[in-house]
Scaffold this motif. Sequence first.
Motif, mmCIF file in Angstrom:
data_model
loop_
_atom_site.group_PDB
_atom_site.id
_atom_site.type_symbol
_atom_site.label_atom_id
_atom_site.label_comp_id
_atom_site.label_asym_id
_atom_site.label_seq_id
_atom_site.Cartn_x
_atom_site.Cartn_y
_atom_site.Cartn_z
ATOM 1 N N ILE A 90 0.842 -1.195 0.000
ATOM 2 C CA ILE A 90 0.000 0.000 0.000
ATOM 3 C C ILE A 90 0.879 1.248 0.000
ATOM 4 C CG2 ILE A 90 -1.734 1.287 1.330
ATOM 5 C CD1 ILE A 90 -2.624 -1.601 2.362
ATOM 6 N N LEU A 91 1.922 1.226 0.818
ATOM 7 C CA LEU A 91 2.840 2.370 0.888
ATOM 8 C C LEU A 91 3.547 2.607 -0.439
ATOM 9 C CD1 LEU A 91 4.381 1.862 4.440
ATOM 10 C CD2 LEU A 91 2.774 3.648 3.715
ATOM 11 N N LEU A 92 3.863 1.552 -1.165
ATOM 12 C CA LEU A 92 4.501 1.699 -2.470
ATOM 13 C C LEU A 92 3.606 2.499 -3.415
ATOM 14 C CD1 LEU A 92 6.762 1.078 -4.506
ATOM 15 C CD2 LEU A 92 5.581 -1.089 -4.994
ATOM 16 N N LEU A 93 2.323 2.196 -3.423
ATOM 17 C CA LEU A 93 1.395 2.951 -4.269
ATOM 18 C C LEU A 93 1.341 4.418 -3.849
ATOM 19 C CD1 LEU A 93 -1.559 0.405 -4.581
ATOM 20 C CD2 LEU A 93 0.161 0.959 -6.317
ATOM 21 N N GLU A 94 1.318 4.652 -2.547
ATOM 22 C CA GLU A 94 1.293 6.031 -2.048
ATOM 23 C C GLU A 94 2.562 6.778 -2.454
ATOM 24 O OE1 GLU A 94 0.637 5.613 2.163
ATOM 25 O OE2 GLU A 94 -1.470 5.075 1.887
ATOM 26 N N ASP A 95 3.709 6.121 -2.324
ATOM 27 C CA ASP A 95 4.977 6.749 -2.712
ATOM 28 C C ASP A 95 4.996 7.079 -4.199
ATOM 29 O OD1 ASP A 95 5.895 6.553 -0.102
ATOM 30 O OD2 ASP A 95 7.134 4.774 -0.487
ATOM 31 N N GLU A 96 4.507 6.161 -5.021
ATOM 32 C CA GLU A 96 4.472 6.396 -6.464
ATOM 33 C C GLU A 96 3.544 7.552 -6.816
ATOM 34 O OE1 GLU A 96 6.440 5.096 -8.860
ATOM 35 O OE2 GLU A 96 7.495 4.115 -7.204
ATOM 36 N N MET A 97 2.420 7.642 -6.115
ATOM 37 C CA MET A 97 1.517 8.779 -6.358
ATOM 38 C C MET A 97 2.191 10.081 -5.972
ATOM 39 S SD MET A 97 -2.337 7.613 -5.360
ATOM 40 C CE MET A 97 -1.963 6.540 -3.969
ATOM 41 N N ASP A 98 2.864 10.091 -4.833
ATOM 42 C CA ASP A 98 3.560 11.303 -4.390
ATOM 43 C C ASP A 98 4.594 11.752 -5.412
ATOM 44 O OD1 ASP A 98 2.029 11.281 -2.071
ATOM 45 O OD2 ASP A 98 3.621 10.420 -0.821
ATOM 46 N N LYS A 99 5.332 10.806 -5.979
ATOM 47 C CA LYS A 99 6.335 11.137 -6.998
ATOM 48 C C LYS A 99 5.678 11.732 -8.245
ATOM 49 C CE LYS A 99 9.476 7.393 -5.734
ATOM 50 N NZ LYS A 99 9.972 6.076 -6.158
ATOM 51 N N MET A 100 4.597 11.100 -8.696
ATOM 52 C CA MET A 100 3.938 11.588 -9.909
ATOM 53 C C MET A 100 3.321 12.964 -9.688
ATOM 54 S SD MET A 100 2.097 8.358 -11.814
ATOM 55 C CE MET A 100 1.172 7.753 -10.417
ATOM 56 N N GLU A 101 2.762 13.177 -8.518
ATOM 57 C CA GLU A 101 2.056 14.431 -8.267
ATOM 58 C C GLU A 101 2.982 15.647 -8.261
ATOM 59 O OE1 GLU A 101 -0.442 13.471 -4.829
ATOM 60 O OE2 GLU A 101 -2.152 13.535 -6.203
ATOM 61 N N THR A 102 4.277 15.442 -8.057
ATOM 62 C CA THR A 102 5.198 16.584 -8.096
ATOM 63 C C THR A 102 5.254 17.214 -9.482
ATOM 64 O OG1 THR A 102 7.141 15.215 -8.575
ATOM 65 C CG2 THR A 102 6.642 15.636 -6.232
ATOM 66 N N ALA A 103 4.920 16.443 -10.507
ATOM 67 C CA ALA A 103 4.965 16.947 -11.888
ATOM 68 C C ALA A 103 3.589 17.341 -12.423
ATOM 69 C CB ALA A 103 5.580 15.880 -12.793
ATOM 70 N N LEU A 104 2.573 17.276 -11.566
ATOM 71 C CA LEU A 104 1.217 17.553 -12.026
ATOM 72 C C LEU A 104 0.726 18.898 -11.520
ATOM 73 C CD1 LEU A 104 -0.406 14.067 -11.311
ATOM 74 C CD2 LEU A 104 0.416 14.942 -13.505
#
Length: 181
Positions: A90-104
């Motif tokens: 679950i944390l992996l998905l959250e981390d990936e979302m956090d990374k993507m959101e920096t560019a959005l």
Amino acid sequence: MKIYTKTGDKGSTSLLGGERVSKANVRIDAYGTVDELNSFIGLLRDFSADNADRKKLLINIQENLFTIGSILATAPGKKFNIPNIEDADILLLEDEMDKMETALPPLKNFILPGGHQNVSYCHIARTICRRAERKSIELAANEEVDERIIKYLNRLSDYLFVLSRKVSIEMNAEEIPWKPR
């Protein structure tokens, strides 16, 4: 071994553990929807072939969905050597979302699905994921379901939404905000 067994011709199927249930059983609907979702994640992986990190994560997601499907396909009270969904998944998905959101760009409105075929696939996968989550919750109302399965599906649908926004930028597609009348 033949693929067809003819044992389901009258509308029943076997759970892991041998118990036969109706193919209309909520358990069958839950893991069948997870299987449908897994197929759409495969489609997302196909168009992510040039992004090794995304492809690796999507394979991880597919493996987790097979795990979830296997857990949901197991008859109540039966134990098999099936891995669990862990908090780290679950944390992996959250981390990936956090990374993507920096560019959005910041989200100020709901977004209408679409803009590019690949973006639409993300949204289709997201809505199937939400259905898998609802079916798992429906099953959990009557039988024990590991709460991490529901959390994982909830987070995965969020991930797929963020992925749709990221893919939209990558494809130079327009995000159309929903503006109610």
